[in-house]
Design an enzyme around this catalytic site. Sequence first.
Site, PDB file in Angstrom:
ATOM      1  N   HIS A  62      -1.121  43.354   2.934  1.00 24.23           N
ATOM      2  CA  HIS A  62      -0.409  43.257   4.197  1.00 24.23           C
ATOM      3  C   HIS A  62      -0.466  41.828   4.733  1.00 24.23           C
ATOM      4  O   HIS A  62      -1.450  41.123   4.525  1.00 24.23           O
ATOM      5  CB  HIS A  62      -1.034  44.194   5.238  1.00 24.23           C
ATOM      6  CG  HIS A  62      -1.014  45.636   4.831  1.00 24.23           C
ATOM      7  ND1 HIS A  62      -1.961  46.538   5.254  1.00 24.23           N
ATOM      8  CD2 HIS A  62      -0.158  46.333   4.035  1.00 24.23           C
ATOM      9  CE1 HIS A  62      -1.693  47.736   4.742  1.00 24.23           C
ATOM     10  NE2 HIS A  62      -0.613  47.634   3.998  1.00 24.23           N
ATOM     11  N   TYR A 132     -12.297  45.825  11.910  1.00 28.39           N
ATOM     12  CA  TYR A 132     -11.815  44.450  11.939  1.00 28.39           C
ATOM     13  C   TYR A 132     -11.240  44.058  13.289  1.00 28.39           C
ATOM     14  O   TYR A 132     -10.703  44.886  14.025  1.00 28.39           O
ATOM     15  CB  TYR A 132     -10.841  44.163  10.795  1.00 28.39           C
ATOM     16  CG  TYR A 132      -9.671  45.094  10.611  1.00 28.39           C
ATOM     17  CD1 TYR A 132      -8.385  44.712  10.972  1.00 28.39           C
ATOM     18  CD2 TYR A 132      -9.844  46.345  10.016  1.00 28.39           C
ATOM     19  CE1 TYR A 132      -7.303  45.547  10.753  1.00 28.39           C
ATOM     20  CE2 TYR A 132      -8.768  47.182   9.795  1.00 28.39           C
ATOM     21  CZ  TYR A 132      -7.491  46.788  10.171  1.00 28.39           C
ATOM     22  OH  TYR A 132      -6.419  47.617   9.961  1.00 28.39           O
TER      23      TYR A 132
END
Length: 201
Positions: A62, A132
Amino acid sequence: MEIRPLKIAGAWEITPKQFGDHRGVFLEWFKSSTFTAATGRTLDLAQANCSVSEAGSLRGIHFTDNPPGQAKYITCVKGAFLDVVVDLRVGSPTFGEWDAVVIDDVDRRAVFLAEGLGHAILSLEDGSTVMYLCSIEYSPHLDRDLDPFDPELAIDWPKTDRQGNPLTYELSAKDAAAPSLTTLRTDGLLPGFVAEESPNR
């Protein structure tokens, strides 16, 4: 906390110091002053995510349109992942190259990647959990995908999990249909490289 640059400018591996006793373990998995001193930049927090994956789950590659780009700071709080960073910046000396770090609940490393870099994680154990920090909020219209099995990248994905059992890769429908690096470049969908970007130290 030790911060080591990866081979791609704009990506680092962070290894925290762990302090344990009979009660368990304590560590600092992100510290702004130490991060800035090592990387020469700050991390503006706009969103924090948590993802839980079964062994073989492959998420990515991504990336986000740059500008604005999305920087990420990733760690594993349970289980293990192979964390892969790919240089997608057209004109970069390491364009099309990748580097990888095993992040797990033993060494408790983290990975930081700057705007313009691609990212993927492969779960190496059932129930593996990654957390994250992101510099901008998720915006679907800015999100891009790249085929993680593109032969041009030749990423060396593990064939077995942490216990040595064979892995069966599981991808989302979107990731399974992701275009190649050549297609993305031809269509003008890759970020550019700014020559004066600070190299890793």
